[in-house]
Design a protein around this motif. Sequence first.
Motif, PDB file in Angstrom:
ATOM      1  N   THR A 192       0.863  -1.241   0.232  1.00 28.36           N
ATOM      2  CA  THR A 192       0.075   0.067   0.112  1.00 28.36           C
ATOM      3  C   THR A 192       0.804   1.303   0.063  1.00 28.36           C
ATOM      4  O   THR A 192       2.068   1.369   0.753  1.00 28.36           O
ATOM      5  CB  THR A 192      -0.928   0.023   1.142  1.00 28.36           C
ATOM      6  N   GLY A 244      -5.662  -6.919  -9.474  1.00 29.53           N
ATOM      7  CA  GLY A 244      -4.664  -5.933  -9.750  1.00 29.53           C
ATOM      8  C   GLY A 244      -3.356  -6.650  -9.552  1.00 29.53           C
ATOM      9  O   GLY A 244      -2.268  -6.328 -10.229  1.00 29.53           O
ATOM     10  N   THR A 275      -5.982  -4.765  -5.925  1.00 29.47           N
ATOM     11  CA  THR A 275      -6.947  -5.877  -5.668  1.00 29.47           C
ATOM     12  C   THR A 275      -6.365  -7.347  -5.871  1.00 29.47           C
ATOM     13  O   THR A 275      -5.155  -7.476  -6.494  1.00 29.47           O
ATOM     14  CB  THR A 275      -8.123  -5.499  -6.345  1.00 29.47           C
ATOM     15  N   ILE A 299      -7.210  -1.431  -8.557  1.00 30.06           N
ATOM     16  CA  ILE A 299      -6.751  -1.022  -7.457  1.00 30.06           C
ATOM     17  C   ILE A 299      -7.948  -0.388  -6.618  1.00 30.06           C
ATOM     18  O   ILE A 299      -8.651  -0.253  -6.893  1.00 30.06           O
ATOM     19  CB  ILE A 299      -5.987   0.462  -7.760  1.00 30.06           C
ATOM     20  N   GLU A 300      -7.444  -0.795  -5.161  1.00 28.75           N
ATOM     21  CA  GLU A 300      -8.311  -0.444  -4.221  1.00 28.75           C
ATOM     22  C   GLU A 300      -7.858   1.022  -3.618  1.00 28.75           C
ATOM     23  O   GLU A 300      -6.777   1.295  -3.259  1.00 28.75           O
ATOM     24  CB  GLU A 300      -8.482  -1.258  -3.021  1.00 28.75           C
ATOM     25  N   ARG A 301      -8.983   2.040  -3.377  1.00 26.25           N
ATOM     26  CA  ARG A 301      -8.532   3.351  -2.950  1.00 26.25           C
ATOM     27  C   ARG A 301      -9.281   3.318  -1.468  1.00 26.25           C
ATOM     28  O   ARG A 301     -10.472   3.306  -1.484  1.00 26.25           O
ATOM     29  CB  ARG A 301      -8.991   4.470  -3.982  1.00 26.25           C
ATOM     30  N   GLU A 312      -8.403   2.032 -10.624  1.00 27.14           N
ATOM     31  CA  GLU A 312      -9.713   1.745  -9.842  1.00 27.14           C
ATOM     32  C   GLU A 312     -10.775   1.381 -10.203  1.00 27.14           C
ATOM     33  O   GLU A 312     -11.317   0.360  -9.933  1.00 27.14           O
ATOM     34  CB  GLU A 312      -9.724   3.001  -8.845  1.00 27.14           C
ATOM     35  N   GLN A 313     -11.475   2.083 -11.399  1.00 24.06           N
ATOM     36  CA  GLN A 313     -12.569   1.911 -11.881  1.00 24.06           C
ATOM     37  C   GLN A 313     -12.529   0.433 -12.617  1.00 24.06           C
ATOM     38  O   GLN A 313     -13.484  -0.342 -12.844  1.00 24.06           O
ATOM     39  CB  GLN A 313     -12.900   2.778 -13.130  1.00 24.06           C
ATOM     40  N   TYR A 363      -3.625   3.610  -1.818  1.00 20.47           N
ATOM     41  CA  TYR A 363      -3.959   2.724  -2.807  1.00 20.47           C
ATOM     42  C   TYR A 363      -3.135   1.437  -2.375  1.00 20.47           C
ATOM     43  O   TYR A 363      -2.010   1.221  -2.167  1.00 20.47           O
ATOM     44  CB  TYR A 363      -3.379   3.505  -4.115  1.00 20.47           C
ATOM     45  N   LEU A 414      -4.585   6.480 -11.856  1.00 19.69           N
ATOM     46  CA  LEU A 414      -5.206   5.731 -10.660  1.00 19.69           C
ATOM     47  C   LEU A 414      -6.706   5.482 -10.538  1.00 19.69           C
ATOM     48  O   LEU A 414      -7.187   4.426 -10.435  1.00 19.69           O
ATOM     49  CB  LEU A 414      -4.839   6.412  -9.132  1.00 19.69           C
ATOM     50  N   GLN A 415      -7.295   6.476 -11.145  1.00 20.41           N
ATOM     51  CA  GLN A 415      -8.805   6.577 -11.176  1.00 20.41           C
ATOM     52  C   GLN A 415      -9.305   5.357 -12.010  1.00 20.41           C
ATOM     53  O   GLN A 415     -10.116   4.777 -11.875  1.00 20.41           O
ATOM     54  CB  GLN A 415      -9.365   7.908 -11.416  1.00 20.41           C
TER      55      GLN A 415
END
Length: 146
Positions: free
Chosen positions: A55, A106, A103, A86-88, A81-82, A100, A77-78
């Motif tokens: 992380t 990921g 997953t 990635i987990e935010r 994540e979408q 961040y 990053l966005q």
Amino acid sequence: MTNTEPSTSIDQDLPLTEQLRTGNLFASPCPSRDVLKHVCSRWGVLILISLRDGTHRFSELRKRIGGVSEKMLAQSLQALEQDGFIERIAYPVVPPHVEYSLTTSGEEIARLVATLADWIEVNMSQITAAQQQHQSRQITTDESSR
């Protein structure tokens, strides 16, 4: 048989490369192209590889990935994540604290792009030589066309 239309199913008997060659990836409206763009972009690859270590906060990633702007890092990053890579996690504190991490999917995609990045690093001298050779040919071609 040449398939020019996007297929709606995947033939599990075909090798993956054949599925990709004849499947949706080559169809212009295929959403997998966007995912490919996110994962294989310069910043996407570097973010995924960076997060393999665990992380990280936004500022840590920005320091680690030389040359990335805040805007490009945030957008990349966005997008990742979408796509579910990635987990935010945003903590409700002042100043804001956002972390961040990868997953499960990921971690898998990061391993694959790291293999590609490793191959490039190991073969960089060969790649550089090919680039120089190409550049020399271009200069020769340009001079002879004058």
